[in-house]
Design an enzyme around this catalytic site. Sequence first.
Site, PDB file in Angstrom:
ATOM      1  N   LYS A  23       0.890  -1.219  -0.048  1.00 47.15           N
ATOM      2  CA  LYS A  23      -0.012   0.066   0.021  1.00 47.15           C
ATOM      3  C   LYS A  23       0.721   1.212  -0.055  1.00 47.15           C
ATOM      4  O   LYS A  23       2.113   1.292   0.207  1.00 47.15           O
ATOM      5  CB  LYS A  23      -0.801   0.157   1.329  1.00 47.15           C
ATOM      6  CG  LYS A  23      -1.629  -1.532   1.516  1.00 47.15           C
ATOM      7  CD  LYS A  23      -2.737  -1.681   0.502  1.00 47.15           C
ATOM      8  CE  LYS A  23      -3.558  -2.944   0.786  1.00 47.15           C
ATOM      9  NZ  LYS A  23      -4.508  -3.417  -0.028  1.00 47.15           N
TER      10      LYS A  23
HETATM   11  C1  PLP Z   1      -5.641  -4.276   0.710  1.00 51.50           C
HETATM   12  C2  PLP Z   1      -6.877  -4.042   0.939  1.00 51.50           C
HETATM   13  C3  PLP Z   1      -7.703  -4.227   1.822  1.00 51.50           C
HETATM   14  C4  PLP Z   1      -7.364  -5.151   3.089  1.00 51.50           C
HETATM   15  O1  PLP Z   1      -6.230  -4.877   3.696  1.00 51.50           O
HETATM   16  P1  PLP Z   1      -5.371  -5.826   4.612  1.00 51.50           P
HETATM   17  O2  PLP Z   1      -4.519  -5.182   5.561  1.00 51.50           O
HETATM   18  O3  PLP Z   1      -4.678  -6.676   3.498  1.00 51.50           O
HETATM   19  O4  PLP Z   1      -6.337  -6.740   5.292  1.00 51.50           O
HETATM   20  C5  PLP Z   1      -9.010  -3.946   1.642  1.00 51.50           C
HETATM   21  N1  PLP Z   1      -9.821  -3.405   1.128  1.00 51.50           N
HETATM   22  C6  PLP Z   1      -8.933  -2.970  -0.146  1.00 51.50           C
HETATM   23  C7  PLP Z   1      -9.536  -2.295  -1.406  1.00 51.50           C
HETATM   24  C8  PLP Z   1      -7.515  -3.414  -0.371  1.00 51.50           C
HETATM   25  O5  PLP Z   1      -6.589  -3.022  -1.289  1.00 51.50           O
END
Ligand code: PLP
Length: 391
Positions: free
Chosen positions: A187
Amino acid sequence: MLDLKTQYMRIKLEIDSAIENVIQSFEFVNGSHVDKFSKGLADFLKVKHVIPCGNGTDALQIAIMALQLFPGDEVIVPAYTYVATVEVISLLGLKPVFVDVDEHTFTLDIEDLKKKITPKTKLVIPVHLFGQCADMEKIRSIAQEFGFKIIEDTAQAIGAEYYFSNDSHSKAGTIGDFGTTSFFPSKNLACFGDGGALFTNDDTLAERAKMIANHGQKQKYHHEIVGCNSRLDSIQAAILSVKLKYLNDYTKARQWGAGFYDELLNNLSGVRLPIRASYSSHVFNQYTITIDDMVGVNKESFRDHLRRELRKLGVPSMVYYPRPLHLQEAYFSSDFPKNSLPVSEYLSKSVLSIPIHTEMSRESMITITKAFYVAFETSLSAFQKKLHYSQ
Ligand SMILES: *Cc1c(COP(=O)(O)O)cnc(C)c1O
């Protein structure tokens, strides 16, 4: 797709000393490191409350729990998103109602949203997909008119700015009742493991969310509501405090890379480059192109071929997402048969994401795009030959 190593090497001293500090303090869970990061993120987002938690999926779950919906209540959610957004709805005994997305922004389609509202609609979860906001001003006015809540899934868009029609602006995730995010390594604001947070300007919701993330207690061993255990590790919080200082620079680097791709790929016919919505900045968690329809060509096999050719030339690529959620076995429902969400289905066959990150250089981008032209031409002629022989 990412270059986390170069990013780390640039700030290695700061990161290493932050980690060392946590170890010396022996405050591994909660405490000052987590508080400092939460406060820093709240300042950055200009939001009243940041509640850290274990990951982005937990953040969504805690936010929904804090809104106190009832089994059978309907939650409107795009069919074209990462599975986590929908998973938590089903886990909590609520009913996901799939909405299509806009083919240009890949975010929630406002007209389809209006069609999906029923008296049971209690919540909508717009997803700011790939780094760009859903059209929050419109979504918020519809939500107010029909009396349902909003959770913004900001896992891919931390730092994006939403521009309102009256010239004011807000950070993604601070417009609805809750915003949620993830600090997963891929992210835009990322730690060295799992992490997440939710944010809100509502004091009552913030207090409930905090309790839920902590076994439903305010005071130790007094469990007022059913909660869960979801915490951000202190080591991750300390890393995030360092990286938060660079988030604006990281965003600029991603935007620069996206702009350069736009220039370099501009002359390639047969692909559509990502567009920027007028109401939002784009922080480019992904640079996602769309392959046009070609007569007689099965687009998914063309895309597979193109990816193989790219890989031969040393260029990775990914498909986010190869199948919309209403066509996933776990979420089948007779309410949403095949062809019921045409744009989501079309995009899942058409999209391709190419490398974008904070460490893109001119040279690497020229290499990647040159390889892309070659791989595209090679795939095209392979498919034209196939067409020729089948005729
Ligand atoms: C990565 C992501 C999540 C979940 O995040 P995690 O930390 O992996 O649980 C939820 N929604 C979207 C759109 C994502 O890209």
